[in-house]
Design a protein around this motif. Structure first.
Motif, PDB file in Angstrom:
ATOM      1  N   ALA A  58     -31.994 -25.159  52.033  1.00 29.02           N
ATOM      2  CA  ALA A  58     -30.854 -24.647  51.284  1.00 29.02           C
ATOM      3  C   ALA A  58     -31.184 -24.626  49.797  1.00 29.02           C
ATOM      4  N   ARG A  59     -30.511 -23.723  49.098  1.00 28.12           N
ATOM      5  CA  ARG A  59     -30.673 -23.612  47.643  1.00 28.12           C
ATOM      6  C   ARG A  59     -29.541 -24.379  46.951  1.00 28.12           C
ATOM      7  N   PRO A  60     -29.836 -25.242  45.959  1.00 28.74           N
ATOM      8  CA  PRO A  60     -28.765 -25.901  45.205  1.00 28.74           C
ATOM      9  C   PRO A  60     -27.907 -24.866  44.476  1.00 28.74           C
ATOM     10  N   LYS A  61     -26.619 -25.129  44.381  1.00 25.19           N
ATOM     11  CA  LYS A  61     -25.740 -24.188  43.693  1.00 25.19           C
ATOM     12  C   LYS A  61     -25.941 -24.234  42.180  1.00 25.19           C
ATOM     13  N   GLN A 197     -34.615 -29.612  51.526  1.00 22.76           N
ATOM     14  CA  GLN A 197     -35.076 -29.589  52.918  1.00 22.76           C
ATOM     15  C   GLN A 197     -34.040 -30.355  53.721  1.00 22.76           C
ATOM     16  N   LEU A 198     -33.295 -29.662  54.593  1.00 19.40           N
ATOM     17  CA  LEU A 198     -32.175 -30.267  55.326  1.00 19.40           C
ATOM     18  C   LEU A 198     -32.619 -30.922  56.626  1.00 19.40           C
ATOM     19  N   ARG A 199     -33.638 -30.336  57.270  1.00 13.64           N
ATOM     20  CA  ARG A 199     -34.143 -30.868  58.530  1.00 13.64           C
ATOM     21  C   ARG A 199     -35.662 -30.927  58.473  1.00 13.64           C
ATOM     22  N   SER A 200     -36.227 -31.826  59.249  1.00 20.54           N
ATOM     23  CA  SER A 200     -37.684 -31.982  59.274  1.00 20.54           C
ATOM     24  C   SER A 200     -38.341 -30.712  59.820  1.00 20.54           C
TER      25      SER A 200
END
Length: 341
Positions: A58-61, A197-200
């Motif tokens: 995901a991209r930080p807002k 990185q949200l998931r491995s």
């Protein structure tokens, strides 16, 4: 009545003409946005347009990222061999380089300002340049080092120890990598923190490495040790390889990110030349000659805005034939604290 009608007709005609002029007045066009605003709009659009799998990355807002950096770099050389009946052995290292800096990143456009306290105080005379780029599909880094601070144990003629200013070294290391699983695995999340990185996830990597430079004895060494042979080594290596990288995510809110990647490469082209007392030896033969690149990173997110961590980038070269064995190690260690807004 005739006069009154004529006056009213003229008045009506005047009002009609006035209304017609008002409706036909040209409309003013909207003002074009300035150059700065247009650039900002393009950067923002590119920043939020991503082809990552949003279940994994995901991209930080927040578009701004400030990082306080503490860097430490060093270089070690271990070599031994016999050339033209002259045996030599080296266990040398350059002076460790410490810098402190501030990185300002806006929509993936970053600039870093750093200082070297030892250089300011006159205790560090080497020159070093480091550049890194970590993207979605491609990642590369370049390092250049010009050093006269090589010192350590050395057997060369009548010399058993080398002090600074005895040898001059110029070395360039450049590496580029392609990330195959680039929709789920993020190098920037581990090394730049401009993604989450949200998931491995892991990925196979393809790499190209280039190493070139020279090492030679100096006039200062000849003055201190007149019997020391003159040595001049020139080298250029191009290597192709492949490896693997993995981002391990831990914590209920993905607070922890542990990264490890390694890319061994086999030298496919080399141009090496060694001169000892004007006797030259060239080497284009097949032998064990490889380059290695490793990266390790640990990141902890206190919240979506604050993070802290450390990383290590290593470049190693191994050369081994019947006459000479050389092992060179270049490393860059970094500690960082980041804030987004």
């Amino acid at each position: 009545m005739i006069l009154f009608s004529a006056v009213m007709s003229a008045a009506n005609a005047q009002f009609v003409a006035t209304d017609s002029m008002e409706t036909e007045k040209p409309q003013t066009s909207e003002k074009k946005p300035g150059l700065g605003k247009r650039i900002n709009n393009k950067l923002s659009k590119k920043y939020f347009t991503t082809k990552y799998d949003t279940n994994y990355v995901a991209r930080p807002k927040e578009k701004w990222l400030l990082r306080l950096l503490g860097n430490q770099t060093g270089n070690y050389i271990h070599a031994k061999g016999t050339v033209h009946d002259v045996y030599s052995k080296y266990d040398l290292h350059t002076k460790t380089n410490y810098t402190m800096g501030l990185e300002v990143n806006y929509c993936d456009v970053a600039a870093t300002f750093s200082i070297n306290p030892a250089k300011i105080g006159g205790d560090y005379n080497d020159y070093e340049f480091n550049f890194e780029y970590h993207g979605q599909k491609l990642s590369f880094d370049i390092n250049y080092l010009r050093a006269t601070s090589l010192k350590g144990d050395m057997k060369l003629g009548d010399i058993d120890h080398l002090d600074e200013e005895g040898m001059r070294m110029n070395v360039v290391n450049a590496s580029a990598y392609y990330i195959f699983n680039n929709r789920k695995f993020s190098y920037p999340a581990a090394l730049f923190q401009n993604y989450y990185q949200l998931r491995s996830a892991g990925s196979w990597l393809a790499g190209l490495s280039v190493q070139a430079g020279s090492i030679k004895t100096t006039e200062e060494l000849k003055e201190r040790s007149p019997l020391a042979p003159e040595v001049h080594l020139k080298f250029a290596n191009v290597a192709l390889g492949g490896g693997y990288g993995y981002n391990l995510v831990l914590g209920q809110r993905s607070q922890w990110l542990l990264h490890l990647s390694a890319i061994p490469s086999v030298v496919v082209y080399k141009h090496n030349r060694l001169m000892v007392n004007n006797d030259e030896k060239k080497d284009h033969s097949l032998c064990f000659n490889m380059l290695f690149n490793e990266r390790v990173s640990v990141v902890y997110h206190f919240s979506p805005r604050y993070n802290i961590g450390a990383s290590l980038i290593m470049s190693n070269s191994i050369y081994n034939n019947d006459d000479i064995k050389i092992n060179q190690n270049k490393w860059l260690a970094r500690a960082f604290f980041g804030v987004r807004f």
